[in-house]
Design a protein around this motif. Structure first.
Motif, mmCIF file in Angstrom:
data_model
loop_
_atom_site.group_PDB
_atom_site.id
_atom_site.type_symbol
_atom_site.label_atom_id
_atom_site.label_comp_id
_atom_site.label_asym_id
_atom_site.label_seq_id
_atom_site.Cartn_x
_atom_site.Cartn_y
_atom_site.Cartn_z
ATOM 1 N N LEU A 247 -34.787 -22.179 -20.057
ATOM 2 C CA LEU A 247 -34.115 -21.169 -20.335
ATOM 3 C C LEU A 247 -32.449 -21.259 -20.486
ATOM 4 C CD1 LEU A 247 -35.739 -17.928 -18.425
ATOM 5 C CD2 LEU A 247 -36.447 -18.749 -20.741
ATOM 6 N N TYR B 201 -29.149 -19.668 -24.013
ATOM 7 C CA TYR B 201 -28.125 -18.737 -24.033
ATOM 8 C C TYR B 201 -26.761 -19.505 -24.753
ATOM 9 C CZ TYR B 201 -30.805 -15.570 -21.218
ATOM 10 O OH TYR B 201 -31.825 -15.043 -20.813
ATOM 11 N N PHE C 209 -28.214 -2.269 -20.817
ATOM 12 C CA PHE C 209 -29.389 -1.850 -21.583
ATOM 13 C C PHE C 209 -30.414 -1.100 -20.369
ATOM 14 C CE2 PHE C 209 -33.689 -2.711 -22.578
ATOM 15 C CZ PHE C 209 -33.889 -1.981 -23.615
ATOM 16 N N TYR D 137 -24.543 0.973 -23.096
ATOM 17 C CA TYR D 137 -25.313 -0.168 -24.106
ATOM 18 C C TYR D 137 -25.168 0.286 -25.507
ATOM 19 C CZ TYR D 137 -27.883 -3.573 -26.282
ATOM 20 O OH TYR D 137 -28.141 -4.557 -27.266
ATOM 21 N N ARG E 39 -23.030 -1.598 -28.133
ATOM 22 C CA ARG E 39 -23.910 -2.495 -29.061
ATOM 23 C C ARG E 39 -24.771 -2.102 -30.100
ATOM 24 N NH1 ARG E 39 -22.597 -7.348 -28.655
ATOM 25 N NH2 ARG E 39 -24.424 -8.281 -28.827
ATOM 26 N N LEU F 69 -34.607 -4.881 -29.895
ATOM 27 C CA LEU F 69 -34.652 -6.256 -28.913
ATOM 28 C C LEU F 69 -35.359 -6.998 -29.735
ATOM 29 C CD1 LEU F 69 -34.499 -4.866 -25.432
ATOM 30 C CD2 LEU F 69 -32.436 -5.796 -26.664
ATOM 31 N N ARG G 214 -32.905 -8.987 -32.039
ATOM 32 C CA ARG G 214 -32.008 -9.619 -31.461
ATOM 33 C C ARG G 214 -32.445 -11.011 -30.736
ATOM 34 N NH1 ARG G 214 -26.849 -6.316 -30.969
ATOM 35 N NH2 ARG G 214 -27.672 -3.961 -30.816
ATOM 36 N N HIS G 215 -33.821 -11.024 -30.543
ATOM 37 C CA HIS G 215 -34.161 -12.190 -29.920
ATOM 38 C C HIS G 215 -34.649 -13.150 -30.856
ATOM 39 C CE1 HIS G 215 -33.907 -9.803 -26.218
ATOM 40 N NE2 HIS G 215 -34.049 -10.895 -25.506
ATOM 41 N N PHE H 188 -33.637 -17.028 -30.912
ATOM 42 C CA PHE H 188 -34.124 -17.595 -29.817
ATOM 43 C C PHE H 188 -35.724 -17.922 -29.783
ATOM 44 C CE2 PHE H 188 -30.784 -14.497 -28.686
ATOM 45 C CZ PHE H 188 -29.518 -15.579 -28.806
ATOM 46 N N VAL I 105 -38.688 -17.857 -28.050
ATOM 47 C CA VAL I 105 -39.458 -17.216 -26.796
ATOM 48 C C VAL I 105 -40.949 -17.397 -27.022
ATOM 49 C CG1 VAL I 105 -39.782 -14.949 -25.520
ATOM 50 C CG2 VAL I 105 -37.692 -15.476 -26.886
ATOM 51 N N GLU J 216 -41.321 -19.704 -22.016
ATOM 52 C CA GLU J 216 -40.081 -19.049 -21.784
ATOM 53 C C GLU J 216 -40.231 -17.621 -21.315
ATOM 54 O OE1 GLU J 216 -40.887 -20.660 -24.641
ATOM 55 O OE2 GLU J 216 -39.091 -22.178 -24.727
ATOM 56 N N ARG J 217 -41.362 -16.955 -21.882
ATOM 57 C CA ARG J 217 -41.640 -15.262 -21.085
ATOM 58 C C ARG J 217 -42.085 -15.908 -19.619
ATOM 59 N NH1 ARG J 217 -47.309 -14.556 -23.122
ATOM 60 N NH2 ARG J 217 -47.791 -16.013 -21.322
ATOM 61 N N TYR K 297 -42.990 -2.285 -16.702
ATOM 62 C CA TYR K 297 -42.389 -2.228 -17.816
ATOM 63 C C TYR K 297 -41.718 -3.702 -18.286
ATOM 64 C CZ TYR K 297 -37.954 -2.145 -20.696
ATOM 65 O OH TYR K 297 -37.017 -2.491 -21.394
ATOM 66 N N ALA L 166 -42.692 -5.709 -21.750
ATOM 67 C CA ALA L 166 -41.333 -5.890 -22.536
ATOM 68 C C ALA L 166 -41.329 -7.497 -22.804
ATOM 69 C CB ALA L 166 -40.231 -5.361 -21.934
ATOM 70 N N ALA L 167 -41.613 -8.132 -21.768
ATOM 71 C CA ALA L 167 -41.308 -9.681 -21.805
ATOM 72 C C ALA L 167 -42.586 -10.144 -22.886
ATOM 73 C CB ALA L 167 -41.477 -10.263 -20.634
HETATM 74 C C1 HEM Z 1 -30.223 -11.412 -25.143
HETATM 75 C C2 HEM Z 1 -33.571 -14.793 -23.994
HETATM 76 C C3 HEM Z 1 -36.709 -11.327 -22.625
HETATM 77 C C4 HEM Z 1 -33.068 -7.905 -23.131
HETATM 78 C C5 HEM Z 1 -30.752 -12.441 -24.788
HETATM 79 C C6 HEM Z 1 -30.459 -13.624 -25.235
HETATM 80 C C7 HEM Z 1 -31.285 -14.511 -24.961
HETATM 81 C C8 HEM Z 1 -32.546 -13.824 -24.355
HETATM 82 C C9 HEM Z 1 -31.119 -16.203 -25.016
HETATM 83 C C10 HEM Z 1 -29.054 -13.769 -25.888
HETATM 84 C C11 HEM Z 1 -27.929 -13.768 -24.791
HETATM 85 C C12 HEM Z 1 -27.173 -12.635 -24.965
HETATM 86 O O1 HEM Z 1 -26.443 -12.246 -25.967
HETATM 87 O O2 HEM Z 1 -27.338 -11.508 -24.188
HETATM 88 C C13 HEM Z 1 -34.787 -13.896 -23.397
HETATM 89 C C14 HEM Z 1 -36.120 -14.539 -23.246
HETATM 90 C C15 HEM Z 1 -36.880 -13.426 -22.768
HETATM 91 C C16 HEM Z 1 -36.200 -12.203 -22.989
HETATM 92 C C17 HEM Z 1 -36.426 -16.074 -23.319
HETATM 93 C C18 HEM Z 1 -38.495 -13.853 -22.596
HETATM 94 C C19 HEM Z 1 -39.338 -13.035 -22.770
HETATM 95 C C20 HEM Z 1 -36.041 -9.745 -22.638
HETATM 96 C C21 HEM Z 1 -36.474 -8.438 -22.220
HETATM 97 C C22 HEM Z 1 -35.601 -7.743 -22.382
HETATM 98 C C23 HEM Z 1 -34.462 -8.345 -22.662
HETATM 99 C C24 HEM Z 1 -37.946 -8.145 -21.700
HETATM 100 C C25 HEM Z 1 -35.478 -6.189 -22.041
HETATM 101 C C26 HEM Z 1 -36.312 -5.638 -21.196
HETATM 102 C C27 HEM Z 1 -31.918 -8.447 -23.561
HETATM 103 C C28 HEM Z 1 -30.726 -7.663 -23.991
HETATM 104 C C29 HEM Z 1 -30.004 -8.698 -24.724
HETATM 105 C C30 HEM Z 1 -30.803 -9.922 -24.600
HETATM 106 C C31 HEM Z 1 -30.636 -6.261 -23.803
HETATM 107 C C32 HEM Z 1 -28.630 -8.331 -25.286
HETATM 108 C C33 HEM Z 1 -28.984 -7.939 -26.620
HETATM 109 C C34 HEM Z 1 -27.441 -7.675 -27.414
HETATM 110 O O3 HEM Z 1 -26.964 -6.596 -27.066
HETATM 111 O O4 HEM Z 1 -27.038 -8.780 -28.059
HETATM 112 N N1 HEM Z 1 -32.182 -12.542 -24.360
HETATM 113 N N2 HEM Z 1 -34.742 -12.369 -23.141
HETATM 114 N N3 HEM Z 1 -34.677 -9.776 -22.860
HETATM 115 N N4 HEM Z 1 -31.911 -9.797 -24.019
HETATM 116 FE FE1 HEM Z 1 -33.466 -11.006 -23.811
#
Ligand code: HEM
Length: 128
Positions: free
Chosen positions: A33, A37, A52, A63, A67, A72, A75-76, A79, A81, A85-86, A113, A117-118
């Motif tokens: 993981l 990032y 968030f 949030y 932002r 979401l 935004r992912h 990357f 996933v 990764e999950r 939840y 979400a994941a």
């Molecule tokens: C951002 C990975 C699941 C919420 C990110 C970032 C990565 C990432 C690499 C970018 C870093 C950043 O800018 O913050 C993952 C992976 C997941 C996952 C590998 C595996 C399933 C989730 C889940 C949630 C979540 C389930 C919510 C419940 C967020 C939020 C951001 C973020 C809120 C920041 C978004 C923004 O405002 O730019 N995630 N994530 N993520 N992730 Fe995840």
């Protein structure tokens, strides 16, 4: 008076700060993981996930004020996933949720939840 929000029930901001800080301690040492990032410093990512989750559960809307709309899945998209990764994400989150020692019903609500979400965030089924 209005019913308390889930955010209030679990202890408000300190609870979410603790949850996400613990989660990112796990991510920091995770060889699958951590490379996802983009930033050297996980502090800003910690802040974004904390804000968030606080907002999602009925806390302040900081949030979205900073932002915008969460979107979401979009935004992912940059990357990878996949299922691995999950599962790694959920392993660190499980550890973080356990560290809160919440009452069983709150723990279940939060975990169900996060798990849903994941699964929803997966954007590839290709192997690593
Ligand atoms: C951002 C990975 C699941 C919420 C990110 C970032 C990565 C990432 C690499 C970018 C870093 C950043 O800018 O913050 C993952 C992976 C997941 C996952 C590998 C595996 C399933 C989730 C889940 C949630 C979540 C389930 C919510 C419940 C967020 C939020 C951001 C973020 C809120 C920041 C978004 C923004 O405002 O730019 N995630 N994530 N993520 N992730 Fe995840």
């Amino acid at each position: 008076k209005d019913e308390p929000t889930f955010y209030e029930l679990v202890g408000g901001e300190p609870t979410f700060r603790k949850l996400v800080a613990r989660f990112y301690e796990g991510v920091a040492d995770d060889t699958l993981l951590r490379p996802l990032y983009p930033e050297e410093d996980l502090g800003p990512a910690t802040e974004r996930l904390t804000l968030f989750l606080m907002q999602y559960w009925g806390g302040p809307n900081t949030y979205s004020a900073t932002r915008g709309h969460p979107r979401l899945r979009m935004r992912h998209a940059p990357f990878r996933v996949g299922p691995e990764e999950r599962d790694a994400w959920l392993r660190h989150m499980r550890d973080a949720v356990d560290s809160l020692d919440l009452p069983a019903d709150q723990e279940r609500t939060l975990w169900e939840y996060l798990e849903r979400a994941a699964y929803f965030m997966v954007n590839t089924m290709d192997g690593p």
